[in-house]
Design a protein around this motif. Structure first.
Motif, PDB file in Angstrom:
ATOM      1  N   ILE A 204       0.147  -8.636  -3.319  1.00  0.00           N
ATOM      2  CA  ILE A 204      -0.492  -8.912  -2.085  1.00  0.00           C
ATOM      3  C   ILE A 204      -0.683  -7.299  -1.734  1.00  0.00           C
ATOM      4  O   ILE A 204      -0.289  -6.466  -2.398  1.00  0.00           O
ATOM      5  CB  ILE A 204       0.468  -9.498  -0.874  1.00  0.00           C
ATOM      6  CG1 ILE A 204       1.443  -8.923  -0.405  1.00  0.00           C
ATOM      7  CG2 ILE A 204       0.164 -10.995  -1.310  1.00  0.00           C
ATOM      8  CD1 ILE A 204       2.073  -9.578   0.619  1.00  0.00           C
ATOM      9  N   ASP A 205      -1.309  -7.154  -0.712  1.00  0.00           N
ATOM     10  CA  ASP A 205      -1.584  -5.979   0.245  1.00  0.00           C
ATOM     11  C   ASP A 205      -2.526  -4.947  -0.524  1.00  0.00           C
ATOM     12  O   ASP A 205      -3.582  -5.114  -0.605  1.00  0.00           O
ATOM     13  CB  ASP A 205      -0.117  -5.136   0.399  1.00  0.00           C
ATOM     14  CG  ASP A 205      -0.415  -4.164   1.264  1.00  0.00           C
ATOM     15  OD1 ASP A 205      -0.912  -4.440   2.461  1.00  0.00           O
ATOM     16  OD2 ASP A 205       0.155  -2.867   1.191  1.00  0.00           O
ATOM     17  N   GLU A 206      -1.899  -3.802  -1.296  1.00  0.00           N
ATOM     18  CA  GLU A 206      -2.603  -2.893  -1.999  1.00  0.00           C
ATOM     19  C   GLU A 206      -1.836  -2.619  -3.483  1.00  0.00           C
ATOM     20  O   GLU A 206      -0.843  -3.108  -3.447  1.00  0.00           O
ATOM     21  CB  GLU A 206      -2.777  -1.707  -1.305  1.00  0.00           C
ATOM     22  CG  GLU A 206      -1.699  -0.955  -1.008  1.00  0.00           C
ATOM     23  CD  GLU A 206      -1.880   0.443  -0.160  1.00  0.00           C
ATOM     24  OE1 GLU A 206      -2.622   1.071  -0.356  1.00  0.00           O
ATOM     25  OE2 GLU A 206      -0.989   0.732   0.702  1.00  0.00           O
ATOM     26  N   VAL A 207      -2.690  -2.257  -4.350  1.00  0.00           N
ATOM     27  CA  VAL A 207      -2.065  -2.018  -5.616  1.00  0.00           C
ATOM     28  C   VAL A 207      -2.688  -0.724  -6.237  1.00  0.00           C
ATOM     29  O   VAL A 207      -3.800  -0.284  -6.401  1.00  0.00           O
ATOM     30  CB  VAL A 207      -2.623  -3.126  -6.615  1.00  0.00           C
ATOM     31  CG1 VAL A 207      -1.966  -2.916  -7.953  1.00  0.00           C
ATOM     32  CG2 VAL A 207      -2.621  -4.356  -5.932  1.00  0.00           C
ATOM     33  N   LEU A 208      -1.720   0.290  -6.412  1.00  0.00           N
ATOM     34  CA  LEU A 208      -1.738   1.561  -7.089  1.00  0.00           C
ATOM     35  C   LEU A 208      -2.996   2.440  -6.605  1.00  0.00           C
ATOM     36  O   LEU A 208      -4.078   2.765  -7.269  1.00  0.00           O
ATOM     37  CB  LEU A 208      -2.302   1.207  -8.553  1.00  0.00           C
ATOM     38  CG  LEU A 208      -1.032   0.467  -9.441  1.00  0.00           C
ATOM     39  CD1 LEU A 208      -1.646   0.238 -10.880  1.00  0.00           C
ATOM     40  CD2 LEU A 208      -0.054   1.598  -9.762  1.00  0.00           C
ATOM     41  N   THR A 209      -2.869   2.512  -5.423  1.00  0.00           N
ATOM     42  CA  THR A 209      -3.868   3.395  -4.433  1.00  0.00           C
ATOM     43  C   THR A 209      -3.303   4.436  -3.960  1.00  0.00           C
ATOM     44  O   THR A 209      -2.126   4.978  -4.295  1.00  0.00           O
ATOM     45  CB  THR A 209      -4.189   2.481  -3.045  1.00  0.00           C
ATOM     46  OG1 THR A 209      -2.989   2.527  -2.170  1.00  0.00           O
ATOM     47  CG2 THR A 209      -4.634   1.054  -3.551  1.00  0.00           C
ATOM     48  N   PRO A 210      -4.117   5.673  -3.799  1.00  0.00           N
ATOM     49  CA  PRO A 210      -3.456   6.742  -3.135  1.00  0.00           C
ATOM     50  C   PRO A 210      -2.529   6.709  -1.923  1.00  0.00           C
ATOM     51  O   PRO A 210      -1.908   7.805  -1.659  1.00  0.00           O
ATOM     52  CB  PRO A 210      -4.742   7.724  -2.771  1.00  0.00           C
ATOM     53  CG  PRO A 210      -5.741   7.013  -3.675  1.00  0.00           C
ATOM     54  CD  PRO A 210      -5.523   5.661  -3.697  1.00  0.00           C
ATOM     55  N   ASP A 211      -2.757   5.796  -1.375  1.00  0.00           N
ATOM     56  CA  ASP A 211      -1.776   5.375  -0.310  1.00  0.00           C
ATOM     57  C   ASP A 211      -0.292   5.052  -0.689  1.00  0.00           C
ATOM     58  O   ASP A 211       0.676   5.372  -0.019  1.00  0.00           O
ATOM     59  CB  ASP A 211      -2.117   4.364   0.876  1.00  0.00           C
ATOM     60  CG  ASP A 211      -2.590   5.115   1.986  1.00  0.00           C
ATOM     61  OD1 ASP A 211      -3.267   6.323   2.033  1.00  0.00           O
ATOM     62  OD2 ASP A 211      -2.832   4.374   3.047  1.00  0.00           O
ATOM     63  N   SER A 212      -0.232   4.351  -1.566  1.00  0.00           N
ATOM     64  CA  SER A 212       0.924   3.661  -2.431  1.00  0.00           C
ATOM     65  C   SER A 212       1.630   4.366  -3.522  1.00  0.00           C
ATOM     66  O   SER A 212       2.705   4.037  -3.908  1.00  0.00           O
ATOM     67  CB  SER A 212       0.558   2.139  -2.563  1.00  0.00           C
ATOM     68  OG  SER A 212      -0.300   2.044  -3.526  1.00  0.00           O
TER      69      SER A 212
END
Length: 274
Positions: A204-212
């Protein structure tokens, strides 16, 4: 993110341009950030669905929820209609390189989050294999804290803890291999998971982004130094130069820092997903 209830089975997640750092929401938005995080996450959700189910759904369409073309234009690239799930109370952190808080921990203890490493490693060195260093999922305004794997067993049970660990490492390795072909190193990342009413696990949520995640250009990588990154780390590094105690309210950002952060996010998306 702003999260809205659609019905008993679905949520609408809208990723805004608001930016947080050190768990504090900063006063200045980063233009385009919400669109980048949403579209890059959708890219990875699709790529990794053979590894684990995710919260994406095509049961509903955004056009069914919004009243005007202007709303649709704004929300279409920064919103996801997702399954309503119960989030696990942990963040699944995977580290492939010795950098950031992991490097500081290693210098002080020879370990990273309690995982002992061999002697003589350098800053930004690739680890023999990725390590799993989970954290608590803090309430808004509180700080996430690293926890042991054994603590995750206490929180969610041995079988689920083991599965989350292995899936997190598998997704990270998949992302690393894809990004390498695009000229990018993914140094570390974090994932979140949730359960449906039947106990089925979802990403869930986000995946392999510049935020995470921490992204480095392969061409700029040099052992023994912190490579320039195109992710949130640029902003964190700037904030570390200020006389700020990392509590709310956050400091105003100079236009140059806002523009550079926005550019790094957009470049990360273009290089990985286009």
């Amino acid at each position: 993110r702003d999260i809205y209830a659609v019905d008993s089975d679905h949520l609408l997640i809208v990723t805004t341009d608001r930016m947080s750092a050190f768990d504090v929401v900063l006063p200045n938005p980063i233009p385009g950030k919400g669109e980048v995080l949403t579209q890059l996450s959708e890219f990875w959700f699709e790529k990794t669905q053979s590894i684990v189910k995710n919260h994406m759904t095509d049961d509903l369409d955004l056009v069914d929820l919004l009243d005007s073309p202007d709303q649709l234009d704004y929300f279409s690239k920064r919103s996801m209609i997702v399954k309503r799930l119960s989030p696990l109370p942990i963040e699944a952190v995977v580290r492939g390189y010795l950098i950031g808080s992991g490097w500081k921990d290693y210098q002080a203890t020879g370990s990273v989050c309690g995982i002992e490493l061999e002697e003589g490693l350098q800053m930004a060195q690739k680890l023999p294999e990725p390590i799993y260093t989970p954290a608590t999922k803090a309430e808004v305004g509180e700080h996430d804290e690293n926890i042991s794997y054994e603590k995750t067993v206490d929180l969610i049970g041995e079988e689920l803890a083991s599965r989350v660990k292995q899936i997190a490492i598998d997704i990270y390795n998949f992302g690393v291999n894809h990004a390498k072909e695009k000229g990018i190193i993914i140094a570390d990342t974090k994932f979140e998971f949730g359960l449906d009413g039947d106990g089925e696990l979802y990403l869930i949520d986000e995946v392999l982004t510049p935020d995470s995640s921490r992204f480095w250009a392969i061409e700029n990588y040099e052992l023994g130094s912190s490579p320039p990154s195109f992710d949130k780390q640029y902003l964190r590094d700037y904030l570390e130069t200020l006389d700020w105690d990392k509590t709310a309210p956050g400091p105003e950002l100079p236009q140059e820092v806002i523009d550079n952060t926005a550019s790094k996010y957009k470049n990360a998306f273009k290089q990985i997903a286009e």
